[in-house]
Scaffold this motif. Structure first.
Motif, PDB file in Angstrom:
ATOM      1  N   ALA A  43       0.823  -1.206   0.000  1.00  0.00           N
ATOM      2  CA  ALA A  43       0.000   0.000   0.000  1.00  0.00           C
ATOM      3  C   ALA A  43       0.859   1.258   0.000  1.00  0.00           C
ATOM      4  O   ALA A  43       1.943   1.289   0.591  1.00  0.00           O
ATOM      5  N   ARG A  44       0.359   2.280  -0.671  1.00  0.00           N
ATOM      6  CA  ARG A  44       1.013   3.586  -0.673  1.00  0.00           C
ATOM      7  C   ARG A  44       0.030   4.718  -0.381  1.00  0.00           C
ATOM      8  O   ARG A  44       0.404   5.874  -0.457  1.00  0.00           O
ATOM      9  N   VAL A  45      -1.210   4.376  -0.043  1.00  0.00           N
ATOM     10  CA  VAL A  45      -2.194   5.387   0.360  1.00  0.00           C
ATOM     11  C   VAL A  45      -2.746   4.986   1.716  1.00  0.00           C
ATOM     12  O   VAL A  45      -3.329   3.901   1.865  1.00  0.00           O
ATOM     13  N   TYR A  46      -2.546   5.849   2.704  1.00  0.00           N
ATOM     14  CA  TYR A  46      -2.979   5.563   4.068  1.00  0.00           C
ATOM     15  C   TYR A  46      -3.812   6.721   4.602  1.00  0.00           C
ATOM     16  O   TYR A  46      -3.617   7.878   4.211  1.00  0.00           O
ATOM     17  N   GLY A  47      -4.730   6.405   5.488  1.00  0.00           N
ATOM     18  CA  GLY A  47      -5.559   7.428   6.094  1.00  0.00           C
ATOM     19  C   GLY A  47      -6.274   6.890   7.319  1.00  0.00           C
ATOM     20  O   GLY A  47      -6.006   5.774   7.772  1.00  0.00           O
ATOM     21  N   PRO A  48      -7.229   7.663   7.844  1.00  0.00           N
ATOM     22  CA  PRO A  48      -7.955   7.220   9.042  1.00  0.00           C
ATOM     23  C   PRO A  48      -8.957   6.126   8.729  1.00  0.00           C
ATOM     24  O   PRO A  48      -9.300   5.880   7.567  1.00  0.00           O
ATOM     25  N   ALA A  49      -9.448   5.485   9.758  1.00  0.00           N
ATOM     26  CA  ALA A  49     -10.415   4.401   9.603  1.00  0.00           C
ATOM     27  C   ALA A  49     -11.688   4.919   8.950  1.00  0.00           C
ATOM     28  O   ALA A  49     -12.047   6.091   9.102  1.00  0.00           O
ATOM     29  N   PRO A  50     -12.375   4.079   8.180  1.00  0.00           N
ATOM     30  CA  PRO A  50     -13.646   4.502   7.583  1.00  0.00           C
ATOM     31  C   PRO A  50     -14.581   5.088   8.629  1.00  0.00           C
ATOM     32  O   PRO A  50     -14.784   4.513   9.704  1.00  0.00           O
TER      33      PRO A  50
END
Length: 402
Positions: free
Chosen positions: A172-179
Motif C-alpha cells: 500500500a502507498r495510500v494511508y488514512g484514518p479508519a472509515p
C-alpha cells in the motif's frame, strides 16, 4: 442569480473551486454550487501546476541534501484538493513519473501513462500519500488510481536505483484514518511537554493513519495495516505539506501542527529522520519549498509578532485575544513535537505580547483566560527546555509570575 433566488426561480448549477488556481470553469459566479466532480481531478491545469510543485520540491531537497529523496510522504487534504482541482495529487504522480490521461470529450480522468526515465531526468520517487478523512470519502477513485500506478511501476523492467518499485511487491502507498473517522486525535498529548506525551502524539498519528486505502467507495475494502504505515514512515527521507491558501498560515490552526509536527513525532517512534518541508503554493507562479523551521520563523516574524497584526486582533476584543493565545499554543506544539521553533522566536513573540505593556493590558482586560493561558504556556515551555530565552528581563518576568 441573487435576484432569481429571491424570486424563487431555479438557479443554474455550476462547480465550486478557486479561479485563482486555474478553475475558470467556476465562472460566472451567482450559480448554485456543487462541491466537486471527483472524476475530473486532477484537471489538466492542476497537473501542469503539480509538475511545477514537484520540481520545486526536488530542487530544494537536492540543494539541502545533495541527492533525491528515495522515500517521500505527502500530507494530502481533501479541502485543498477541491480548491485546486488536485494540484497536490498531481505533484505526487509526477514525482513517481506518472502522467494522467483524460477523456477528450468530458475532460474526466480515464487512466494514466508511465513517463520514460529519460524524460524525467531523475529517479522515480517512492511516494506515500497520507490522506485526510475528507479526501478518503470524496476521492476514493484517486486512491485506486494511485495504487494502480504503483503496481504498474513495480512491473516495469527498470534498474532499482532509478525505480524503487521495480521487481518488488510494493504494498500500500495510500494511508488514512479508519472509515467513518476523521482527524488525528493528538490533542490530549499536547497537555504536557515531556517525552511520554511526545511518544503518545506519535502513536496517535500512526493509529489515525493506519488504514490502507484501495479506492473502494465509502471506505469499504480499507484494511488496517499498522506495520505498513510504520514502515513507510520509518523509510521516508522527506515529508511535505502544501499550502495554497494565502489568507492563512500554519500557526493559525491546530491542524497544521497535528499533521506536520505529528508526523515528526510519529517518525521519532520508528527511528527515522525525514526532512520536513512546507511547500508554499499561495502564488502559483512562484511556489516555494521551505524547511519547516524556516516557514515557522517566516510566519512569526511577518505576522505573529507584527504590531499591525496584534493591533488588528486588539480591535476584536475577546476573540482577538484568543487568536493571540492560539498562535502561541500552535508554536508550542511545533516546538514540542518537531523541535522546529527556535528560542529566539519565543523571545520575539513574548516581547510582542506579554512583554508589551499595552498588549499585556489588553489581554488581561479582554480575555483573562487567554492571558493566564499564555503565562502558563510560556512558563511550561521554559521548564521543559523548549525555550532557552536570551533575555534576562523575560526570565525575571517568568520567575515573578508576570
Amino acid at each position: 442569480g441573487f435576484i432569481a433566488a429571491l424570486d424563487g426561480r431555479r438557479i443554474e448549477a455550476g462547480p465550486s473551486g478557486s479561479p485563482w488556481r486555474g478553475r475558470r470553469d467556476v465562472l460566472p459566479s451567482g450559480r448554485n454550487l456543487y462541491t466537486t466532480d471527483p472524476r475530473a481531478v486532477p484537471s489538466r491545469a492542476a497537473f501542469a501546476q503539480g509538475v511545477t510543485l514537484a520540481e520545486e520540491l526536488m530542487r530544494r531537497h537536492l540543494q539541502d541534501h545533495g541527492d533525491w529523496p528515495r522515500g517521500l510522504v505527502v500530507d494530502l487534504w481533501g479541502s485543498a484538493t477541491m480548491r485546486t482541482a488536485g494540484e497536490e495529487f498531481a505533484m505526487a504522480l509526477h514525482l513517481m513519473g506518472v502522467r494522467p490521461v483524460w477523456d477528450e470529450g468530458s475532460a474526466r480522468l480515464c487512466g494514466f501513462e508511465i513517463l520514460p526515465i529519460a524524460e524525467l531526468e531523475r529517479p522515480r520517487i517512492d511516494v506515500t500519500l497520507r490522506v485526510s478523512g475528507l479526501f478518503r470519502d470524496v476521492f476514493p477513485t484517486l486512491s485506486g488510481l494511485f495504487a494502480q500506478a504503483v503496481a504498474a511501476l513495480a512491473a516495469r523492467d527498470e534498474a532499482p536505483e532509478w525505480n524503487p518499485h521495480a521487481g518488488t511487491a510494493p504494498g500500500a502507498r495510500v494511508y488514512g484514518p479508519a472509515p467513518g473517522s476523521f482527524g488525528l486525535g493528538i490533542g490530549a498529548a499536547l497537555e504536557s511537554y515531556d517525552e511520554e506525551a511526545r511518544r503518545a502524539a506519535g502513536e496517535a498519528w500512526l493509529a489515525a493513519s493506519a488504514w490502507a486505502l484501495d479506492g473502494a467507495l465509502d471506505g469499504a475494502g480499507a484494511t488496517r495495516d499498522e506495520a505498513g504505515i510504520r514502515a513507510r514512515v520509518a523509510q521516508a527521507e522527506a515529508f511535505v505539506h502544501l499550502q495554497d491558501l494565502p489568507e492563512t498560515d500554519l500557526l493559525l490552526a491546530a491542524d497544521y501542527a497535528a499533521h506536520e509536527a505529528g508526523f515528526a513525532a510519529a517518525q521519532a517512534t520508528t527511528g527515522g529522520r525525514a526532512a520536513l518541508y512546507h511547500l508554499d503554493s499561495t502564488d502559483p507562479a512562484r511556489p516555494r519549498a521551505r524547511a519547516l523551521p524556516e516557514e515557522i520563523a517566516r510566519v512569526v516574524q511577518a505576522r505573529a509578532a507584527n504590531p499591525r497584526w496584534i493591533a488588528g486582533m486588539r480591535a476584536h476584543g475577546f476573540r482577538g485575544a484568543a487568536e493571540i493565545a492560539g498562535t502561541l499554543e500552535h508554536m508550542a506544539a511545533f516546538a514540542h513535537l518537531a523541535g522546529a521553533v527556535g528560542g529566539h522566536l519565543f523571545d520575539l513573540y513574548h516581547a510582542a505580547t506579554l512583554g508589551n505593556p499595552e498588549t499585556e493590558a489588553f489581554l488581561r482586560a479582554a480575555n483573562p483566560g487567554a492571558h493566564a493561558a499564555m503565562q502558563d504556556r510560556f512558563r511550561a515551555l521554559r521548564e521543559a527546555g523548549l525555550w532557552e530565552s536570551r533575555r534576562n528581563s523575560v526570565i525575571h518576568a517568568l520567575e515573578d509570575g508576570s
